[in-house]
Write an enzyme that holds these catalytic residues in place. Sequence first.
Site, PDB file in Angstrom:
ATOM      1  N   GLU A   1      42.171  18.204 -14.642  1.00 20.78           N
ATOM      2  CA  GLU A   1      41.469  17.568 -13.528  1.00 20.78           C
ATOM      3  C   GLU A   1      41.388  18.535 -12.343  1.00 20.78           C
ATOM      4  O   GLU A   1      40.363  18.668 -11.701  1.00 20.78           O
ATOM      5  CB  GLU A   1      42.227  16.292 -13.135  1.00 20.78           C
ATOM      6  CG  GLU A   1      41.541  15.452 -12.083  1.00 20.78           C
ATOM      7  CD  GLU A   1      42.316  14.172 -11.753  1.00 20.78           C
ATOM      8  OE1 GLU A   1      43.429  13.978 -12.300  1.00 20.78           O
ATOM      9  OE2 GLU A   1      41.810  13.367 -10.958  1.00 20.78           O
TER      10      GLU A   1
ATOM     11  N   ASP B   1      40.616  12.226  -1.943  1.00 19.08           N
ATOM     12  CA  ASP B   1      41.445  11.095  -1.536  1.00 19.08           C
ATOM     13  C   ASP B   1      42.534  11.384  -0.505  1.00 19.08           C
ATOM     14  O   ASP B   1      42.661  10.674   0.478  1.00 19.08           O
ATOM     15  CB  ASP B   1      42.112  10.482  -2.780  1.00 19.08           C
ATOM     16  CG  ASP B   1      41.113  10.147  -3.882  1.00 19.08           C
ATOM     17  OD1 ASP B   1      39.969  10.647  -3.840  1.00 19.08           O
ATOM     18  OD2 ASP B   1      41.466   9.388  -4.791  1.00 19.08           O
TER      19      ASP B   1
HETATM   20  C1  GLC Z   1      39.919  10.854  -8.034  1.00 22.31           C
HETATM   21  C2  GLC Z   1      39.154  11.917  -7.265  1.00 22.31           C
HETATM   22  C3  GLC Z   1      37.709  11.505  -7.152  1.00 22.31           C
HETATM   23  C4  GLC Z   1      37.150  11.235  -8.539  1.00 22.31           C
HETATM   24  C5  GLC Z   1      38.013  10.257  -9.346  1.00 22.31           C
HETATM   25  C6  GLC Z   1      37.621  10.163 -10.806  1.00 22.31           C
HETATM   26  O1  GLC Z   1      39.965   9.667  -7.332  1.00 22.31           O
HETATM   27  O2  GLC Z   1      39.719  12.147  -6.012  1.00 22.31           O
HETATM   28  O3  GLC Z   1      36.978  12.481  -6.495  1.00 22.31           O
HETATM   29  O4  GLC Z   1      35.858  10.760  -8.463  1.00 22.31           O
HETATM   30  O5  GLC Z   1      39.354  10.670  -9.294  1.00 22.31           O
HETATM   31  O6  GLC Z   1      37.625  11.422 -11.409  1.00 22.31           O
END
Ligand code: GLC
Length: 444
Positions: free
Chosen positions: A392, A163
């Site tokens: 994460e 992102d």
């Molecule tokens: C965030 C990450 C993306 C992922 C999402 C859910 O937006 O950047 O890559 O798919 O979270 O985990």
Amino acid sequence: MPNPLLSRARDILKANDLGTYTVPTHGLYPFQWNWDSCLTALGQAHFDEARAWTEIETLFEHQWEDGMVPHIVFHKEDEGYFPGPDVWNTKRPVPTSGITQPPVAGFTVRRLFERARDRDLADRKVRALLPKIHAWHEWFYRCRDPQKTGVVAVIHPWETGRDNSIDWDDAFSKVPTDGVVPFIRRDTQHANPDHRPTQDQYERYIWLVQAFRNLNWDNTVLHDHSPFRVVDPGFNAILLRSCSDIAALAEELGEIKIAQQSRQRVAAGASALEALWNDDLGQYVCYDRVAGEQIKSASVAGLLAAFAPIPEERMQGLASRIRKLAQTSRYAVPSHDPADPRFDGARYWRGPVWLIVNYMIADGLARQNQTDVAESIVNSSISLIEDSGFAEYYDPITGEPCGGLEFTWTAAMVIEFLSLSATTLEDLKAASGLTNPNEIPIVK
Ligand code: GLC
């Protein structure tokens, strides 16, 4: 004694499983995400193959008529997430977002098929999924490569899955913020704001969503209208790998047309990827299609190119680049070069380590004879989990766990990584319900 990490990983997958899909983590991400689900299925398959197929099937039930597979499926209401279905307003029977995510499904499906213990089930599932995945790939080349360059662009940073990468800083500064309807972010209520994108970035994300919504999510016009059009080498590598993997599956199942079309995409894409190589940085970089120039930014996207079939010389270049990065960070592989002054070890995609990216890079390196570097990434990933749990993402210098906790795809990758490590083979055998580890190598 079963490895406690394995049982922990399995518990996390179960705790986040809502029956037919799995949330990335409760609270922060309460719906189904596209590439999360596909990578999650790899972990699920170790103890429940049928459940793994369901994860992918559920995602493809929400494929759009034009072939796109959306990045989020809003299966049920949840006030705790922004932007929710009303902001996207895609007018789908079950609401979805209006953009896509890295197409890792083709790769996953081949891996599940090759390892399948229930061959009949796998055969049936792949026959049904193959045309859908192929339609998604063809959608990419039709709608995100209208000039037929061989590589596809993303039109929103969220599509890349990375992102707030430093890669987007210049290109994204051209996205305006005027006219953005005021909003309240939810992500910073669930996670440390210092680990998340900035408010300014969020306003630009939402500006793009509003602009695409005003164009009725019509993918025949979105690419040309977007002020953000970037070719990402990691994203294209995933697409090429998936095309190559479904070509192999299609050949095996006698789907000649899909096989031929996919092989052509791989040949054209692999040669087009070459234009993204940057000699100064010694890796691939993004290309800004609006500005018409390479983006000189040393992010992990350029290393993720290893996931695609690339020339041996390039693979060696990437391996030596990763070795150099290992000297600057405690854990592999930082999402951005720590030597860059813009590096931020805890802020999402501006430095932290992500296990899914490690997995794909290691897989690509191992397939093309760079097994020592691949192994060092796998070992570093396992140490990171031992030291810091199932977050994460992680600060590559300190190992600090960041973002959401009890994270689904991190757990899935742990199961995959442990299946590679010789010392854990006995543990795998002992852990009830897990498959025979000898059947599940990812390093070939
Ligand atoms: C965030 C990450 C993306 C992922 C999402 C859910 O937006 O950047 O890559 O798919 O979270 O985990």
